[in-house]
Design an enzyme around this catalytic site. Sequence first.
Site, short mmCIF file in Angstrom:
data_model
loop_
_atom_site.label_atom_id
_atom_site.label_comp_id
_atom_site.label_asym_id
_atom_site.label_seq_id
_atom_site.Cartn_x
_atom_site.Cartn_y
_atom_site.Cartn_z
N ASP A 37 -20.55 29.69 38.22
CA ASP A 37 -19.83 30.70 37.44
C ASP A 37 -19.23 30.08 36.19
O ASP A 37 -18.42 29.14 36.27
CB ASP A 37 -18.71 31.32 38.29
CG ASP A 37 -19.25 32.17 39.43
OD1 ASP A 37 -20.11 33.03 39.16
OD2 ASP A 37 -18.82 31.98 40.57
N ASP A 42 -16.91 24.14 33.86
CA ASP A 42 -16.15 24.85 32.83
C ASP A 42 -14.66 24.87 33.13
O ASP A 42 -13.89 25.37 32.31
CB ASP A 42 -16.65 26.29 32.69
CG ASP A 42 -16.30 27.14 33.93
OD1 ASP A 42 -16.59 26.68 35.06
OD2 ASP A 42 -15.73 28.23 33.77
N ASP A 81 -21.59 23.30 38.23
CA ASP A 81 -20.90 24.51 38.65
C ASP A 81 -21.76 25.70 38.24
O ASP A 81 -22.65 25.59 37.38
CB ASP A 81 -19.53 24.57 37.97
CG ASP A 81 -18.71 25.75 38.44
OD1 ASP A 81 -18.63 25.97 39.66
OD2 ASP A 81 -18.17 26.48 37.58
#
Length: 342
Positions: free
Chosen positions: A28, A225, A26
């Site tokens: 961001d 995250d 991922d």
Amino acid sequence: MSQQGGTRPSGSTRALSEAYDTALLDLDGVVYAGGEAITHAVESLGTAREGGMHLAYVTNNALRTPDAVADHLTELGIPTRADDVITSAQAVARLISEQVPAGSRVLVIGGEGLRVALRERGLEPVDSADDEPAAVVQGYGGPDLAWGRFAEACFAIARGVPWFASNTDLTIPGARGIAPGNGAAVEVVRIATAAEPQVAGKPLPPMHRETILRTGAKRPLVVGDRLDTDIEGAFNGGVDSLLVLTGVTDAAQLLAAVPQQRPTYVDADLRGMLTGQPEVAGTEDGFRCGGWTAGVRTDALVLDGDGEPMDGLRALCAAAWTHAGDGSCTLDAGKALARLGL
């Protein structure tokens, strides 16, 4: 090696960058936040790449094109090609192309990333419900997306045009904090139309399928995250995952994770890709990892011992997830997490 949805994080005697052929990362909250590289990200990814691991960047953000993302990563010191970037715009464009005739017009509520992905699939982006679109697609359009764009979507959907969404992330991390994501915009249209979109992005299967088709990964490791997109997406795809605590998810949320959102591995940041993961072992008093032992007393999680904070968190995950079973742990973890500085 995998313990998807299990009761404790898995251990690995090998560095994760050696145990898996491809990292599905991922962006961001993992590689960067607010456009700036997260601490240790550039060095960790460079080391993993030099060791032979293929790095692919998988994002639910449909605003930017793969070329723009690749250029940004390269500027940060992470050499990246456009074909190393997979976006939810690409996944939703494929989904649409499988349901409408080639060359169809598609009403776009979003940014350039969606338009490029649609053209790649032989579809024609349009801006008005009066352009007789065969589908409506909605993706993150940035903070300046005009309110009138939602009205165009509603007009088309009211006429029976099928509605697609790149993703439904309610929030997106930025330099100043957490901002509304595409999911918040999707809710505006949902409320106005009472319709339901077909969604392509993480954690749903179309995104995982797009990622595997484009990377050819045989032993992928999802690195993210967010529990509800990255980790649940890995669970749905039947692959292992590493949660890093540099973005949206904090330690308390991790302890409360339901089975489909429990990562295989846990670490503070992307340096965790370069190391093995210590084993979490059951003991008479609970679960031990490194110098820590975690257990349950009355209505709270407790932690005894000393050592690396991440080891303590892994032990707490085992105690919390075992106690919760198929549900979400509601035990008080405040004192235990305070001992770890988390």
